[in-house]
Structure formats: structure tokens, C-alpha cells
Enzyme design. Structure first.
Site, PDB file in Angstrom:
ATOM      1  N   ARG A   1       0.709  -1.309  -0.404  1.00  0.00           N
ATOM      2  CA  ARG A   1      -0.036  -0.268   0.004  1.00  0.00           C
ATOM      3  C   ARG A   1       1.023   1.361  -0.005  1.00  0.00           C
ATOM      4  O   ARG A   1       0.375   2.304  -0.847  1.00  0.00           O
ATOM      5  CB  ARG A   1      -1.326  -0.260   1.305  1.00  0.00           C
ATOM      6  CG  ARG A   1      -2.307  -1.123   1.362  1.00  0.00           C
ATOM      7  CD  ARG A   1      -2.949  -1.211   0.623  1.00  0.00           C
ATOM      8  NE  ARG A   1      -3.975  -2.473   0.942  1.00  0.00           N
ATOM      9  CZ  ARG A   1      -5.447  -2.095   0.063  1.00  0.00           C
ATOM     10  NH1 ARG A   1      -5.232  -1.398  -1.836  1.00  0.00           N
ATOM     11  NH2 ARG A   1      -6.015  -2.870   0.154  1.00  0.00           N
TER      12      ARG A   1
ATOM     13  N   HIS B   1     -20.535  11.420   2.959  1.00  0.00           N
ATOM     14  CA  HIS B   1     -21.386  12.081   3.754  1.00  0.00           C
ATOM     15  C   HIS B   1     -23.230  11.430   3.293  1.00  0.00           C
ATOM     16  O   HIS B   1     -24.161  10.843   4.210  1.00  0.00           O
ATOM     17  CB  HIS B   1     -22.172  13.187   3.043  1.00  0.00           C
ATOM     18  CG  HIS B   1     -21.158  14.487   3.664  1.00  0.00           C
ATOM     19  ND1 HIS B   1     -19.566  14.160   3.088  1.00  0.00           N
ATOM     20  CD2 HIS B   1     -20.595  15.041   5.108  1.00  0.00           C
ATOM     21  CE1 HIS B   1     -18.549  15.170   3.053  1.00  0.00           C
ATOM     22  NE2 HIS B   1     -19.678  15.723   4.495  1.00  0.00           N
TER      23      HIS B   1
ATOM     24  N   HIS C   1     -10.405  14.807  10.273  1.00  0.00           N
ATOM     25  CA  HIS C   1     -10.563  17.099  10.272  1.00  0.00           C
ATOM     26  C   HIS C   1     -10.113  17.044  11.048  1.00  0.00           C
ATOM     27  O   HIS C   1      -9.731  18.412  11.673  1.00  0.00           O
ATOM     28  CB  HIS C   1     -12.586  17.637  10.951  1.00  0.00           C
ATOM     29  CG  HIS C   1     -13.028  17.122   9.884  1.00  0.00           C
ATOM     30  ND1 HIS C   1     -13.879  16.023   8.663  1.00  0.00           N
ATOM     31  CD2 HIS C   1     -14.256  18.268   9.350  1.00  0.00           C
ATOM     32  CE1 HIS C   1     -14.145  16.590   8.129  1.00  0.00           C
ATOM     33  NE2 HIS C   1     -14.969  17.498   8.189  1.00  0.00           N
TER      34      HIS C   1
ATOM     35  N   LEU D   1     -11.995  11.564  -1.274  1.00  0.00           N
ATOM     36  CA  LEU D   1     -12.312  10.136  -1.623  1.00  0.00           C
ATOM     37  C   LEU D   1     -13.195  10.275  -0.166  1.00  0.00           C
ATOM     38  O   LEU D   1     -13.630   9.447  -0.201  1.00  0.00           O
ATOM     39  CB  LEU D   1     -10.651  10.287  -1.579  1.00  0.00           C
ATOM     40  CG  LEU D   1     -11.010   9.077  -1.083  1.00  0.00           C
ATOM     41  CD1 LEU D   1      -9.628   7.608  -2.189  1.00  0.00           C
ATOM     42  CD2 LEU D   1     -10.804   8.316   0.626  1.00  0.00           C
ATOM     43  N   TYR D   2     -12.641  11.121   0.736  1.00  0.00           N
ATOM     44  CA  TYR D   2     -12.999  11.123   1.687  1.00  0.00           C
ATOM     45  C   TYR D   2     -14.285  12.161   2.447  1.00  0.00           C
ATOM     46  O   TYR D   2     -15.084  11.678   3.382  1.00  0.00           O
ATOM     47  CB  TYR D   2     -12.103  11.285   2.650  1.00  0.00           C
ATOM     48  CG  TYR D   2     -11.553  10.561   3.932  1.00  0.00           C
ATOM     49  CD1 TYR D   2     -13.104   9.336   5.332  1.00  0.00           C
ATOM     50  CD2 TYR D   2     -10.860  10.246   4.330  1.00  0.00           C
ATOM     51  CE1 TYR D   2     -12.816   9.296   5.597  1.00  0.00           C
ATOM     52  CE2 TYR D   2     -10.261   9.198   5.332  1.00  0.00           C
ATOM     53  CZ  TYR D   2     -11.622   8.470   6.118  1.00  0.00           C
ATOM     54  OH  TYR D   2     -11.214   7.538   7.417  1.00  0.00           O
TER      55      TYR D   2
ATOM     56  N   GLN E   1     -15.514  11.560  11.218  1.00  0.00           N
ATOM     57  CA  GLN E   1     -15.353  12.978  10.163  1.00  0.00           C
ATOM     58  C   GLN E   1     -14.347  13.098  11.064  1.00  0.00           C
ATOM     59  O   GLN E   1     -13.496  13.853  11.247  1.00  0.00           O
ATOM     60  CB  GLN E   1     -16.945  13.299  10.994  1.00  0.00           C
ATOM     61  CG  GLN E   1     -17.578  14.367  10.347  1.00  0.00           C
ATOM     62  CD  GLN E   1     -18.820  15.413  10.740  1.00  0.00           C
ATOM     63  OE1 GLN E   1     -19.330  14.373  11.806  1.00  0.00           O
ATOM     64  NE2 GLN E   1     -18.998  16.344  10.079  1.00  0.00           N
TER      65      GLN E   1
ATOM     66  N   SER F   1      -4.098   5.883   3.665  1.00  0.00           N
ATOM     67  CA  SER F   1      -4.686   6.118   5.143  1.00  0.00           C
ATOM     68  C   SER F   1      -3.186   5.627   6.024  1.00  0.00           C
ATOM     69  O   SER F   1      -2.808   6.091   6.758  1.00  0.00           O
ATOM     70  CB  SER F   1      -6.154   5.095   5.179  1.00  0.00           C
ATOM     71  OG  SER F   1      -6.138   5.137   6.437  1.00  0.00           O
TER      72      SER F   1
ATOM     73  N   GLY G   1      -7.870   4.341  -1.420  1.00  0.00           N
ATOM     74  CA  GLY G   1      -8.162   4.917   0.212  1.00  0.00           C
ATOM     75  C   GLY G   1      -6.921   4.481   0.931  1.00  0.00           C
ATOM     76  O   GLY G   1      -5.966   5.000   1.666  1.00  0.00           O
TER      77      GLY G   1
HETATM   78  C1  HEM Z   1     -24.262  15.482   9.379  1.00  0.00           C
HETATM   79  C2  HEM Z   1     -23.938  15.107   9.106  1.00  0.00           C
HETATM   80  C3  HEM Z   1     -22.678  16.547   8.125  1.00  0.00           C
HETATM   81  C4  HEM Z   1     -22.699  17.625   8.113  1.00  0.00           C
HETATM   82  C5  HEM Z   1     -23.932  18.839   8.143  1.00  0.00           C
HETATM   83  C6  HEM Z   1     -21.528  17.668   6.765  1.00  0.00           C
HETATM   84  C7  HEM Z   1     -20.774  19.219   6.902  1.00  0.00           C
HETATM   85  C8  HEM Z   1     -19.448  19.862   5.964  1.00  0.00           C
HETATM   86  C9  HEM Z   1     -19.743  20.530   4.642  1.00  0.00           C
HETATM   87  C10 HEM Z   1     -20.790  22.068   5.154  1.00  0.00           C
HETATM   88  C11 HEM Z   1     -18.550  20.328   4.539  1.00  0.00           C
HETATM   89  C12 HEM Z   1     -17.770  21.740   4.404  1.00  0.00           C
HETATM   90  C13 HEM Z   1     -18.126  21.922   2.596  1.00  0.00           C
HETATM   91  C14 HEM Z   1     -16.508  22.508   1.022  1.00  0.00           C
HETATM   92  O1  HEM Z   1     -17.071  23.614   2.303  1.00  0.00           O
HETATM   93  O2  HEM Z   1     -16.658  22.303   0.807  1.00  0.00           O
HETATM   94  C15 HEM Z   1     -18.290  19.139   5.255  1.00  0.00           C
HETATM   95  C16 HEM Z   1     -16.916  18.869   4.433  1.00  0.00           C
HETATM   96  C17 HEM Z   1     -16.430  17.574   4.913  1.00  0.00           C
HETATM   97  N1  HEM Z   1     -17.464  16.247   5.136  1.00  0.00           N
HETATM   98 FE1  HEM Z   1     -18.842  16.670   6.333  1.00  0.00          FE
HETATM   99  N2  HEM Z   1     -20.650  17.343   7.002  1.00  0.00           N
HETATM  100  C18 HEM Z   1     -21.277  15.743   8.037  1.00  0.00           C
HETATM  101  C19 HEM Z   1     -21.012  15.074   8.598  1.00  0.00           C
HETATM  102  C20 HEM Z   1     -19.675  14.170   7.212  1.00  0.00           C
HETATM  103  C21 HEM Z   1     -19.048  12.723   7.681  1.00  0.00           C
HETATM  104  C22 HEM Z   1     -19.852  11.416   8.842  1.00  0.00           C
HETATM  105  C23 HEM Z   1     -17.966  12.838   7.430  1.00  0.00           C
HETATM  106  C24 HEM Z   1     -17.007  11.579   6.790  1.00  0.00           C
HETATM  107  C25 HEM Z   1     -16.266  11.720   7.026  1.00  0.00           C
HETATM  108  C26 HEM Z   1     -17.906  13.739   6.811  1.00  0.00           C
HETATM  109  C27 HEM Z   1     -16.504  14.414   5.717  1.00  0.00           C
HETATM  110  C28 HEM Z   1     -15.978  15.528   5.112  1.00  0.00           C
HETATM  111  C29 HEM Z   1     -14.701  15.607   4.817  1.00  0.00           C
HETATM  112  C30 HEM Z   1     -13.823  14.804   4.499  1.00  0.00           C
HETATM  113  C31 HEM Z   1     -14.700  17.253   4.868  1.00  0.00           C
HETATM  114  C32 HEM Z   1     -13.197  18.047   3.913  1.00  0.00           C
HETATM  115  C33 HEM Z   1     -12.935  18.412   4.676  1.00  0.00           C
HETATM  116  C34 HEM Z   1     -12.673  19.943   4.737  1.00  0.00           C
HETATM  117  O3  HEM Z   1     -11.767  19.709   3.417  1.00  0.00           O
HETATM  118  O4  HEM Z   1     -11.881  20.524   5.489  1.00  0.00           O
HETATM  119  N3  HEM Z   1     -18.249  15.203   6.857  1.00  0.00           N
HETATM  120  N4  HEM Z   1     -18.967  18.323   5.552  1.00  0.00           N
END
Ligand code: HEM
Length: 635
Positions: free
Chosen positions: A152, A420, A239, A416-417, A235, A562, A558
Site C-alpha cells: 500500500r 456523507h 478533520h 475521497l473521504y 469525521q 490512510s 483510500g
Molecule cells: C450531518 C453531518 C455532516 C454535515 C452537516 C457535514 C457538512 C460538511 C460541510 C458543510 C463541509 C464543507 C464543504 C465545503 O465547504 O466544501 C464538509 C466537509 C467535509 N466533510 Fe462533512 N458533514 C457531515 C458529516 C460528515 C461525515 C460523517 C464525514 C465522514 C468522513 C464527513 C467528511 C467531510 C470531509 C472529509 C470534508 C472536507 C473537509 C475539508 O476539506 O476541510 N462529513 N462537511
């Protein structure tokens, strides 16, 4: 007026034959090569395809086409443009040679003959439990784990290579850690089509994509039994290293640790860290509610947190990651890690009464990082993989290998991650059903129910299947649209290009990508060519493996990111991985024996059901929602 004639370099073999005559290159239905020229010079060759039609309209001088837009270099060979219409493939260290790096060296030929396909490996690892039970109790377990790690990790370049600004190796790209790195360079700016030379002139509308292929119709639980405890861990964990800087467009990150640095607990940067610290016994600040420890209020610890306007002051919690007020699942994990940090501080202080606050804090942080890595490998990745092979967190496995203890987070990994689809339609806690809208920015759910009840509820509620399409809650479609929009702004290469980068065969049609004919037809209509399908839609819409949470590509792409991120952490290096780094055997053992269950139950009044898997169900899951029929048996 004379017109330039474009070509498909990919259609040419190293001997100047057409692709149709070469076994290793598949014929392209969308193009036809009439004549190929050797030495990488692309002229006087006819190509019929959407890209060429564009070029035919241009006068000769203006139409000097960048040949790298055809991605002629195979097997990770690097395309360099020479002159106006020439190119060369640099095949160094690829195991292939020839003009387009298509001819395997002798060692590669042997490797290709011996190497089983990813689906065979996956099948073997997820079947024959009796066999793996024997392996897991023998020395072979370590050998196979080492092999998994080496194979990997080999797919991730270290030191990192490109970024969204630099599609070639440069010092700036290496040195400027504000960028996410990139495994593949951006699509060159001067290509005739968004994806190079394949597909349509304009990519599909993101809202149409989201509505037709991403939007949930009925909740589809993950067949692997993944629960919300896992989803919020995903999440919370990611993050710390995915913090895209949306103010600076172009693939920038605010997470400069590029890996597991626990900045989601301690904050990015010293200012935030010092605000969050108690400056006594190494501990973090906290507030006590009903005799329990919770993150402090922002009125006490004035760090920037994202809350909606008018959100009550007393409910604003101060946490390392500024967006964690968003969901009770995230504030719950923040609370658990806060308690764990302070618990470990107490243990270290007993053994080291002479240590000052700083040393207690710093050593505890390293222990926390170790605990995170252990839980992620041995429980989270173990669950996700579905493997019967026991995945072990043992950094010494790599001490005999050539391995770089460094990591740079890739933009592709971040895209990839976006998992949602894991999110359900509503949340079931202690007999109450909380709709999605009331769950967001509701920190009182945590303090009302307490950690125990939330862990119990999240561990019992199924999460959605990530792959296969049409399983994203309507309120989250906007996030999918944004990520596709960002991949266009940063010119991410096509899904098939990434398949090749990860040694997977490119799909030849949308019907091979997915068994869902409606989705396949829709994608074909919108993209026109499977080679133009974008990265994120490809990953999410690919058919899932039988009984699995997602498809082959998500796993094959992934897992390398990872594992490199987890094992590339400095604490796993021979210099760090020793008891003294962690304050002695006690701290070292906290890492080595950490489990999700201990993490929760050593920090709560009672021990709830806690796992990344829903309890083994008797009877059926009602797939239309999150309602179970029948009773549970706890493992
Ligand atoms: C109700 C649950 C969730 C909400 C409301 C939510 C909402 C959001 C929002 C608003 C963004 C920013 C989008 C943007 O501006 O491009 C985001 C980014 C992201 N979310 Fe979620 N999310 C949720 C759950 C999850 C879960 C469970 C994961 C699982 C890994 C996840 C992974 C990510 C990732 C990887 C990003 C990119 C972060 C970054 O680039 O800074 N989210 N999410």
C-alpha cells in the site's frame, strides 16, 4: 489556410503501430489512429473525437496541441512536453520502458504474472475465516501485515510530488506545506476539454449530478453494519488533517501537521493550544456539568468556533477544531478525548511528580496520538476492511523496511473521504427521534443526554452505505456539489486516470462502472465518455463489492493514503517508538492496549454498548428507515 491535425498519443505504441495492434493498450472507440509517428512527435496523424473536432477548427499556428493532454505515458510515466507538439515519457523507476512506458521490464513481467488482482486479494481476505483464525495466531500474521503495509505504501510518493499549482516537480511544491499535495498533476490548462481530450466540452451541471445520482431516495444501511459511532469517528478523526482553506482557492489546507497530530483536540497553532490548556499538570481546560467533565465554554476560553449567528453563548463549546460545534457526535468525541487527555495526565503525574506542566502536556499528547492511531488501525480500519486478517498496530514491522516517517495530505484523499452518505435521515437517542435539522449545531444534546447515552445510541444506529449512489441526505447534497466544483477548479484528472495510477484497470464503459443501468445511462448522457468521468462521482457511483460499504476504487485508493498517514507518523519511527518517549512503560502500554471501549468506559460513569458495528441483529433491518424489528444480542 492549413490546419493542424491532432492525434491520440495513447493510440500509438512504442513501435509506432496503432493501438489496435497492441495487446497492452485497449482500442479507443472514440478515436481512430490512422498513422503514428515514432519519437513522441505528434503530427500528421488523424484523430476523430470530440477534442479533435475542436482542434480542426483552429488555424495551424493556434492549434499546437499539448500532447500530454492525451495522457500518453502509462504506468506512472511522466509526460514532458518538448517543442510545440512533441513529448517524452520519463519511465524512470516505473518498471516499464518504451516511448509510452508500456513495455514491462523482465522483473515487472514476473511481478505481473504472480500478482493477484485486487478483487482476488479482497476475496481471500474476506473469506475463509477458519484459515485466518490460524494465520492470526501465527508468525505469518506479522508477515502478511508487513506485506500489506509495504504494498500500500509503495503507491504513495514520499517525498510528495505535485500540488494544484505545480504539475511538475518543484521546490515550491515540496516546501510549501500550505498546499495539499497531489498524486496526479492537474489537467494541463491548455487542453481542449475539461478532462484532457475525452468527453464533452462542458462538464455536467453539479446540481443535476447531485439530484440524479447522489440524492437519497430511501435510506440504504451499510451492509457491513457500520454505525454512527464509526461515522462520527470518521469525521472527527479526519478533520484534524482535512481543513481546506476555502479563502485561498487552489488546493490549500489550514492543517499544517499533515497527519495525525491531534490538532482537532489541541488546536492548530500555539495560540489556540495555550488558550485550551489549563497550564496545570499538563491538563486541558474543562467545565463540569452534573459532575461530569465537558469542553469549556467559549466565554471562558475565547477561541474562534463556528456557530450560527445568535447561538446562545452558554452553549458554545471551545474545542481544538473550530467546526466541531456542528454536530453532537463531534462534541461527544471531543469530550471523550478531553477526558482521556486529563486522565492520562493524572497517571503520568503520579509516576513523574517532578515533571512540569509542559512535559506532562507534551508527553500526554504523544500518548493520545498513539491511542488514536491504534484505535484507527485495529478497530476502525479493521471494521472498514471487512478482513479476517487481524490488522495490527506494530510500528516495528516496518523497521526492517525502507520507509519514510513523513506524510503530506493529498487533495485526492480529502475528496475521497467525503463520506456523507453515512449520515442517516434522523437520529435515535434514548427513545427520541431527532430530525436532521434539529441535530445540527445542537450542543445541548450532549449535555442533556451525557456521553454514555450518546455512545450507546450512536453505536446502535446503522450508518448509510457510502458507495453505490443515491444515498446522500438532501441536506448534504450541497457538500457533494461543492466537492465536485472544487475538483473542477483544481483540475483533478479523470476517475479512470486515477484507476490507472492505483494499478486498477480503467473502466471501459459506464455499464462496467455500475450495475444500475439508470445511473449508467444518465452518466453516459452527461459525460459522453467513461474516460471523462470525474474522480468523486466515479468513487461514489461505482458498484459496491457484494455486501460491502463501497466499491473497489475507494478501497484501493483510500487504503494507501490512510496507511501511509498512520504509519508515517513520527511516533512510529525507531527514534520515537520506545517507552521513554511516552513517559515509560505505563504510557507505552496505554498506547499499545488502547481500544475504543476502554477510551469510552475509562471516561464514563457506566459502560454503554460501544463499537463501530451495530449489535448483531436477530431478524431484519427495515431498510426504509432506521427502525429495527427484533431484539439485539450484545457481542
Ligand atoms: C450531518 C453531518 C455532516 C454535515 C452537516 C457535514 C457538512 C460538511 C460541510 C458543510 C463541509 C464543507 C464543504 C465545503 O465547504 O466544501 C464538509 C466537509 C467535509 N466533510 Fe462533512 N458533514 C457531515 C458529516 C460528515 C461525515 C460523517 C464525514 C465522514 C468522513 C464527513 C467528511 C467531510 C470531509 C472529509 C470534508 C472536507 C473537509 C475539508 O476539506 O476541510 N462529513 N462537511
Amino acid at each position: 489556410m492549413s490546419y493542424n491535425v491532432a492525434t491520440t498519443a495513447l493510440g500509438c505504441t512504442d513501435r509506432g503501430e496503432t493501438a489496435e495492434h497492441h495487446q497492452s493498450l485497449r482500442p479507443r472507440p472514440a478515436c481512430k489512429v490512422v498513422k503514428c509517428v515514432s519519437q513522441g512527435h505528434l503530427s500528421r496523424v488523424t484523430y476523430w473525437g470530440p477534442g479533435s473536432m475542436l482542434l480542426l477548427l483552429l488555424p495551424r499556428s493556434a492549434a499546437a496541441m499539448n500532447p500530454c493532454c492525451y495522457y500518453p505515458c502509462q504506468n506512472t510515466g511522466v509526460c514532458v512536453r518538448f517543442g510545440t507538439d512533441g513529448y517524452k515519457c520519463d519511465c524512470s523507476h516505473t518498471g516499464y520502458y518504451g516511448e509510452n512506458c508500456t513495455i514491462p521490464e523482465f522483473r515487472t513481467q514476473i511481478r505481473l504474472k504472480l500478482k493477484p488482482s485486487p478483487s482476488v486479494v479482497h476475496y481471500l481476505l474476506t473469506h475463509f475465516k477458519w484459515f485466518w483464525d490460524i494465520i492470526n495466531n501465527s508468525f505469518l500474521c506479522d508477515t502478511i501485515m508487513r506485506l500489506v503495509l509495504v504494498v500500500r505504501n509503495d503507491l504513495i510518493p514520499s517525498p510528495p510530488t505535485y500540488n494544484s499549482r505545480y504539475g511538475y516537480i518543484s521546490w515550491e511544491s515540496y516546501n510549501n506545506i500550505s498546499y495539499y499535495t497531489r498524486l496526479l498533476p492537474p489537467v494541463p490548462e491548455d487542453c481542449p476539454l475539461p478532462m484532457g481530450t475525452k468527453g464533452k466540452l462542458v462538464l455536467p451541471d453539479v446540481e443535476v449530478l447531485a439530484e440524479r445520482f447522489f440524492k437519497r431516495q430511501t435510506f440504504r444501511p451499510d451492509p457491513q453494519g457500520t454505525n454512527l459511532m464509526f461515522a462520527f469517528m470518521a469525521q472527527h478523526f479526519t478533520h484534524q488533517f482535512f481543513k481546506t482553506d476555502h479563502t485561498a482557492k487552489g488546493g490549500f489546507t489550514k492543517a499544517l501537521g499533515h497527519g495525525v497530530d491531534a490538532s482537532n483536540i489541541y488546536g492548530e497553532g500555539l495560540d489556540r493550544q495555550h488558550q485550551l490548556r489549563l497550564h496545570k499538570d499538563g491538563k486541558l481546560k474543562y467545565q463540569v456539568i452534573d459532575g461530569e467533565m465537558y469542553p469549556p465554554k467559549t466565554s471562558e476560553v475565547p477561541v474562534h468556533m463556528v456557530y450560527p449567528e445568535g447561538f446562545p453563548d452558554e452553549q458554545r463549546l471551545a474545542i481544538g477544531q473550530e467546526v466541531f460545534g456542528l454536530l453532537p457526535g463531534l462534541t461527544m468525541y471531543a469530550t471523550i478525548w478531553l477526558r482521556e487527555h486529563n486522565r492520562v495526565c493524572d497517571i503520568l503525574k503520579t509516576e513523574h511528580p517532578t515533571w512540569d506542566d509542559e512535559q506532562l502536556f507534551q508527553t500526554t499528547r504523544l500518548i493520545i496520538i498513539g491511542e488514536i492511531i491504534n484505535i484507527i488501525i485495529e478497530e476502525y480500519v479493521q471494521h472498514l476492511s471487512g478482513y479476517y486478517l487481524k490488522l495490527t498496530y506494530d510500528p516495528t514491522l516496518l523497521f526492517t523496511e525502507r520507509f519514510q516517517y513523513t506524510n503530506r495530505i493529498a487533495l485526492e484523499f480529502c475528496h475521497l473521504y467525503h463520506w456523507h452518505p453515512l449520515m442517516p435521515d434522523s437520529f435515535l437517542i434514548d427513545g427520541a427521534e431527532i430530525p436532521f435539522s434539529q441535530f445540527l449545531y445542537n450542543t445541548s444534546i450532549l449535555t442533556l443526554y451525557g456521553v454514555e447515552k450518546l455512545v450507546d445510541a450512536f453505536s446502535r444506529q446503522p450508518a448509510g452505505q457510502i458507495g453505490g449512489g443515491r444515498n446522500t441526505h438532501g441536506l448534504l447534497l450541497r457538500v457533494a456539489e461543492k466537492i465536485i466544483g472544487e475538483s473542477r477548479a483544481t483540475r483533478l484528472q479523470s476517475f479512470n486516470q486515477y484507476r490507472k495510477r492505483f494499478n486498477l484497470k480503467p473502466y471501459t464503459s459506464f455499464y462496467e462502472l455500475t450495475d444500475n443501468t439508470e445511473i449508467a445511462e444518465g452518466l453516459e448522457e452527461l459525460y459522453g465518455d467513461i474516460d471523462a468521468l470525474e474522480f468523486y462521482p466515479g468513487l461514489l457511483l461505482e458498484k459496491t463489492r457484494p455486501g460491502c460499504i463501497f466499491g473497489e476504487s475507494m478501497v484501493e485508493m483510500g487504503a494507501p493514503f490512510s496507511l501511509k498517514g498512520l504509519f508515517g507518523n513520527p511516533i512510529n519511527s525507531p527514534e520515537y517508538w520506545k517507552p521513554s518517549t511516552f513517559g515509560g512503560e505505563t504510557g507505552f502500554n496505554i498506547i499499545k492496549t488502547s481500544t475504543l471501549r476502554k477510551l469510552v468506559c475509562l471516561n464514563t460513569k457506566w459502560c454503554p454498548y460501544v463499537d463501530f458495528h451495530v449489535p448483531k441483529l436477530i431478524l431484519t433491518i427495515n431498510t426504509s428507515a432506521h427502525v429495527y424489528q427484533g431484539s439485539f444480542t450484545e457481542p
